[in-house]
Design a protein around this motif. Structure first.
Motif, PDB file in Angstrom:
ATOM      1  N   PRO A 145      34.198  39.111  41.726  1.00 21.11           N
ATOM      2  CA  PRO A 145      34.093  37.906  42.555  1.00 21.11           C
ATOM      3  C   PRO A 145      32.649  37.509  42.885  1.00 21.11           C
ATOM      4  O   PRO A 145      31.853  38.357  43.275  1.00 21.11           O
ATOM      5  N   THR A 188      30.993  33.558  44.411  1.00 15.23           N
ATOM      6  CA  THR A 188      31.124  32.111  44.582  1.00 15.23           C
ATOM      7  C   THR A 188      30.071  31.413  43.724  1.00 15.23           C
ATOM      8  O   THR A 188      28.955  31.893  43.660  1.00 15.23           O
ATOM      9  N   ASN A 190      35.062  31.981  41.738  1.00 20.71           N
ATOM     10  CA  ASN A 190      36.192  32.882  42.010  1.00 20.71           C
ATOM     11  C   ASN A 190      37.558  32.387  41.552  1.00 20.71           C
ATOM     12  O   ASN A 190      38.386  33.161  41.089  1.00 20.71           O
ATOM     13  N   HIS A 203      41.322  33.663  40.188  1.00 20.64           N
ATOM     14  CA  HIS A 203      42.556  33.446  40.969  1.00 20.64           C
ATOM     15  C   HIS A 203      43.646  32.817  40.096  1.00 20.64           C
ATOM     16  O   HIS A 203      44.795  33.259  40.102  1.00 20.64           O
ATOM     17  N   GLN A 205      39.766  43.649  37.420  1.00 18.94           N
ATOM     18  CA  GLN A 205      38.688  43.399  38.380  1.00 18.94           C
ATOM     19  C   GLN A 205      37.814  44.644  38.431  1.00 18.94           C
ATOM     20  O   GLN A 205      38.269  45.722  38.817  1.00 18.94           O
TER      21      GLN A 205
END
Lengths: 252, 361
Positions: free
Chosen positions: B36, B38, B41, B45, B60
């Motif tokens: 993850p 920004t 992200n 998802h 992940q």
């Protein structure tokens, strides 16, 4: 009469004699791995990953598919291969620097995720390829290029006990052992079990091999074996720390 | 299990990150490795929501180094593997991307740029151009598509997998936080129904047979014993890269060969530049647009034509000259005078571009 040394079948004859320093422990560990691969009949399935550092010299060591990767990054490369094709048998091969220093986050997380790969880590208590600097596994009092007066645990901490750490953070299905190049039969047995554990799809398999460095230890043959057999084993206990059958106690 | 995520054409209104996840699915990507950060992200998802329905995988990882190196592993195993990142994550990704460059591995990396340096801002900038095009400790043998809108995010994400597997160079889709987060309409489609052939992946390791018996073992390395050995290998890579560059390079233009001023911009800023150029042309001004779609390799021949026929080039970007460096290098010796509008880390409007053009017309 010339007697040819017995080589594992999966060794690559063209790249022998190998490139490690005379007297290096890597040849012994790789022989144990080679014989284990032969006995399990998995030469067609093994993908061997080696790190930067002395282990990279194994990039053409075997007649198995091999990937030489970056310092500390062999674990994620083999993880990526295994996740993408679970039919393969992934072996990540590294030194103490690659596993316990620069790549420790990868080792810890792969172990915690119970990645179904086999990690073989060669512990020779220092950085060989770069010229003998201190490693996470350098013994208290041991002289290296960056601990010239001997490692002071007050200043730099105590040696990393890798298998103990991996055993503590893995759960069901993991196999963890520490062998030594001073006991080939036992080391080979551990490596074979680590591979069998992966073949069975149980979970993370980790073998640390106590090894030696004929170049940077500045020891003669007798002192070298004394260091491997007597001094290292005082701190790094040889044996199996975890087998798939041994169920860890549930957290209360 | 449904066979295809998109059948026929589908008009949708969604965020850029969602578009990327759909595009990767329609490109028949097999596995995403991600970490993850920004503003990318939501690619993970959406991928994690859709992937199991189509037999796809996800992992992940513990950090971007691992995400990059597991992606390398996925490609070595012969799967269409990809990852996505931004900002400080892109910095970490340069290590695995260097290995992909050294081994000619077709990894696909989506970059949704954020501000820099370091943590900086989370939504927008064009400050990852230098790192994405030339980052790492190599020579920048990679392919970088800079997208302007959601339709292109869809088109070029699909194309990135084909380019990567066809030419075997790491391939990047360079978007930004605005594209990642905003909603916009686009048409999604199944590429094969449109006649776009999807290049099949091939395994590097684990091919049939016993290595050394039935076939040669695959020995992949990025270490060399002597300098000359590396030099020789790289000569082959440079030759390959130069050979494929004309096939790979893409650009868009508006009257770039017949204008006094040509505005040069990429990515989302090119939309403001285009609107400005259209407005100025409607007012009778001789203003054109040159927009590189591939930042690596660059459409040098076409850029030089524009830079020799226009009196001035105005390079507009949301960075302090990262695109300009590429353009100056490519247009070296051309007759056009160079002008700049740099706004590092902030957006640029069409009005600002119009105003700047008017001062140099």
């Amino acid at each position: 009469m010339t007697v040819k040394p017995a080589m594992p079948k999966c060794w690559r004859v063209e790249s022998k004699p190998h490139k490690f320093c005379p007297g290096c422990g890597h040849g012994i560990v790789l022989k144990a791995l080679g014989e284990a691969i032969d006995e399990l009949g998995i030469q067609d399935k093994v993908v061997f990953g080696c790190d930067i550092g002395c282990s990279l010299l194994a990039w053409d060591f075997f007649n198995v598919d091999t990937v030489q990767t970056h310092h500390g990054r062999t674990t994620p490369v083999i993880t990526g291969i295994k996740r993408a094709n679970p039919e393969l048998i992934g072996v990540a091969y590294m030194g103490d620097g690659g596993g316990y220093a620069i790549g420790s986050q990868h080792l810890v997380n792969a172990a915690a995720r119970n990645e179904k790969i086999t990690v073989i880590l060669v512990n020779n208590t220092q950085y060989g390829m770069t010229g003998g600097q201190m490693a996470p596994t350098t013994m208290p009092g041991q002289k290296t290029e960056t601990s010239p007066y001997g490692r002071d645990p007050e200043a730099t901490g105590y040696p990393t006990q890798g298998p103990e750490m991996v055993a503590a953070i893995t759960r069901d299905g993991a196999y963890v052992a520490r062998g030594t190049v001073a006991n080939f039969k036992q080391l080979k047995g551990y490596i074979k079990k680590a591979l069998e554990n992966q073949l069975a799809g149980n979970g993370f398999s980790f073998v640390e091999a106590l090894s030696l460095c004929p170049t940077n230890w500045r020891t003669n043959a007798a002192e070298t074996w004394d260091f491997v057999e007597k001094q290292m084993t005082q701190y790094f206990k040889v044996g199996e720390l975890k087998t798939p059958a041994s169920k860890p106690e549930e957290a209360k | 299990m449904p066979e295809k995520p998109i059948q026929g054409e589908k008009r949708v209104f969604m965020t850029g990150n969602e578009v990327v996840a759909y595009a990767a699915l329609t490109a028949q990507a097999d596995i995403m490795y991600g970490y993850p950060i920004t503003p990318q992200n939501e690619i993970m998802h959406y991928w994690t929501r859709m992937a199991p329905k189509y037999g796809k995988k996800f992992l992940q990882t513990e950090d971007e180094l691992s995400a990059g190196f597991t992606t390398v592993g996925g490609v070595l195993a012969g799967r269409k593997a990809f990852t996505a990142t931004a900002g400080p994550g892109n910095t970490l990704m340069q290590e695995p991307m260097s290995m992909a460059e050294a081994m000619r591995l077709p990894v696909v990396l989506i970059v949704q740029q954020r501000g820099g340096p370091s943590t900086a801002t989370v939504i927008y900038s064009q400050q990852e151009v230098t790192m994405t095009t030339l980052g790492g400790n190599g020579e920048g043998l990679r392919i970088v598509y800079s997208t302007s809108d959601h339709q292109e995010l869809f088109d070029y994400t699909i194309k990135a997998f084909n380019t990567a597997w066809k030419y075997r160079f790491p391939t990047f889709v360079l978007g930004d936080g605005y594209q990642a987060k905003m909603r916009e309409s686009l048409t999604m489609y199944d590429p094969e129904e449109k006649g776009i052939e999807l290049v099949k992946p091939e395994p590097y390791v684990g091919k049939p047979g016993v290595p050394g018996v039935d076939r040669a073992p695959g020995h992949y390395r990025n270490t060399y014993n002597v300098e000359e050995e590396l030099y020789e290998v790289l000569q082959g890579y440079f030759k390959d890269y130069d050979r494929i560059a004309p096939e790979v390079t893409e650009y868009k233009e508006i009257a770039a060969g017949e204008s006094d001023v040509v505005v040069v911009a990429h990515g989302v800023v090119a939309r403001a530049a285009k609107a400005a150029v259209e407005e100025l042309r409607a007012a009778g001004k001789k203003v054109g647009l040159f927009r590189p779609v591939t930042l690596r390799p660059l459409a040098e021949k076409e850029l030089r034509q524009a830079a020799n026929s226009a009196k001035r080039l105005l390079i507009v970007e949301s960075a302090q000259g990262q695109l300009a460096r590429l353009i100056k290098d490519a247009a070296y010796g051309c007759s056009a005078e160079l002008h700049y509008l740099f706004k590092p880390g902030v957006g640029i409007t069409a009005e600002e571009v119009v105003e700047k053009v008017q001062t140099i017309l």
